[in-house]
Design a protein around this motif. Sequence first.
Motif, PDB file in Angstrom:
ATOM      1  N   ARG A 134       0.824  -1.206   0.000  1.00 43.23           N
ATOM      2  CA  ARG A 134       0.000   0.000   0.000  1.00 43.23           C
ATOM      3  C   ARG A 134       0.863   1.263   0.000  1.00 43.23           C
ATOM      4  NH1 ARG A 134      -2.972  -3.477   3.858  1.00 43.23           N
ATOM      5  NH2 ARG A 134      -4.813  -4.241   2.763  1.00 43.23           N
ATOM      6  N   LEU A 135       2.019   1.183   0.636  1.00 43.84           N
ATOM      7  CA  LEU A 135       2.949   2.307   0.625  1.00 43.84           C
ATOM      8  C   LEU A 135       3.673   2.385  -0.717  1.00 43.84           C
ATOM      9  CD1 LEU A 135       4.457   4.586   2.115  1.00 43.84           C
ATOM     10  CD2 LEU A 135       6.054   2.841   2.946  1.00 43.84           C
ATOM     11  N   LEU A 136       4.120   1.235  -1.216  1.00 41.93           N
ATOM     12  CA  LEU A 136       4.888   1.198  -2.454  1.00 41.93           C
ATOM     13  C   LEU A 136       4.067   1.666  -3.655  1.00 41.93           C
ATOM     14  CD1 LEU A 136       6.606  -2.257  -1.892  1.00 41.93           C
ATOM     15  CD2 LEU A 136       7.775  -0.044  -1.893  1.00 41.93           C
ATOM     16  N   LEU A 137       2.787   1.305  -3.677  1.00 41.67           N
ATOM     17  CA  LEU A 137       1.944   1.619  -4.828  1.00 41.67           C
ATOM     18  C   LEU A 137       1.036   2.818  -4.596  1.00 41.67           C
ATOM     19  CD1 LEU A 137       1.277  -2.048  -5.815  1.00 41.67           C
ATOM     20  CD2 LEU A 137       2.373  -0.357  -7.267  1.00 41.67           C
ATOM     21  N   ARG A 138       1.293   3.543  -3.550  1.00 33.50           N
ATOM     22  CA  ARG A 138       0.485   4.738  -3.278  1.00 33.50           C
ATOM     23  C   ARG A 138       0.527   5.742  -4.433  1.00 33.50           C
ATOM     24  NH1 ARG A 138       0.894   8.545   2.176  1.00 33.50           N
ATOM     25  NH2 ARG A 138      -0.922   9.851   1.706  1.00 33.50           N
ATOM     26  N   PRO A 139       1.677   5.901  -5.147  1.00 36.51           N
ATOM     27  CA  PRO A 139       1.710   6.854  -6.262  1.00 36.51           C
ATOM     28  C   PRO A 139       0.972   6.389  -7.517  1.00 36.51           C
ATOM     29  CG  PRO A 139       3.925   6.457  -5.372  1.00 36.51           C
ATOM     30  CD  PRO A 139       3.032   5.389  -4.850  1.00 36.51           C
ATOM     31  N   ALA A 140       0.477   5.151  -7.536  1.00 37.78           N
ATOM     32  CA  ALA A 140      -0.186   4.642  -8.743  1.00 37.78           C
ATOM     33  C   ALA A 140      -1.372   5.526  -9.111  1.00 37.78           C
ATOM     34  CB  ALA A 140      -0.644   3.209  -8.522  1.00 37.78           C
ATOM     35  N   PRO A 141      -1.544   5.829 -10.408  1.00 38.74           N
ATOM     36  CA  PRO A 141      -2.629   6.722 -10.834  1.00 38.74           C
ATOM     37  C   PRO A 141      -3.993   6.040 -10.892  1.00 38.74           C
ATOM     38  CG  PRO A 141      -1.373   6.010 -12.733  1.00 38.74           C
ATOM     39  CD  PRO A 141      -0.668   5.460 -11.533  1.00 38.74           C
ATOM     40  N   VAL A 142      -4.018   4.727 -10.723  1.00 36.13           N
ATOM     41  CA  VAL A 142      -5.266   3.961 -10.774  1.00 36.13           C
ATOM     42  C   VAL A 142      -5.270   2.973  -9.613  1.00 36.13           C
ATOM     43  CG1 VAL A 142      -5.426   4.159 -13.289  1.00 36.13           C
ATOM     44  CG2 VAL A 142      -4.249   2.193 -12.275  1.00 36.13           C
ATOM     45  N   GLY A 143      -6.389   2.289  -9.432  1.00 35.59           N
ATOM     46  CA  GLY A 143      -6.438   1.247  -8.426  1.00 35.59           C
ATOM     47  C   GLY A 143      -5.580   0.065  -8.836  1.00 35.59           C
TER      48      GLY A 143
END
Length: 214
Positions: A134-143
Amino acid sequence: MAQTWNATERADIARTLTAAGPGAPTLCVGWESQHLAAHLVLRDRTPWYMPPSRLESVAATSTDPAGYADLVAKVAEGPGRLSAGYWFAEQMNLLELFVHSEDLRRAGPDGARSTDVDPEHGRAMWKQFRLFSRLLLRPAPVGVVLVVPDGPRVVARKPRSGTGSVVVTGELADVILYAFGRGASTRVTFQGEPADVRALVARFPGPPEETTAA
């Protein structure tokens, strides 16, 4: 006494570093095997002081076989009792050591990868990873939903307004490496609306032969 899987990972990365030798490539941009070993030693011993210049200095003393062997021995030894890495080794080192072992293996000439992870070991890694994801992929622009076939899954990122979610599927090691930014060296696949998939891989690239589906 609970199994300390970080000790298993530390023994593994020491063997992998030894087999690779100095000057071996890694998936970490600009780092060879001695840089990776230097990073681990500094992280174990002085995590509060790890400037790039110090890492380069330590790595520079380890380009010959003797210096390299000494550095790898320090990696195998691990942190001292005064280091947080000693008292919180399982929390701090389990995923760190696994990812860096894969950095060495997958950058090698045969592109080797971990394929035989003990089920209990895998469960320990997933328990930590589902929180880290959840921390690593927090910058993802989509779910983002991370899925291991016939295994666990986690919603690593809820969709932003106006977007959907992309399902990223792969074996445990590949899903972990993807979230840690090593997607080009994995075999994950993507499933979701094409626009969402394009947005995700622009920020978190996947393998060259990435699979997409609407």
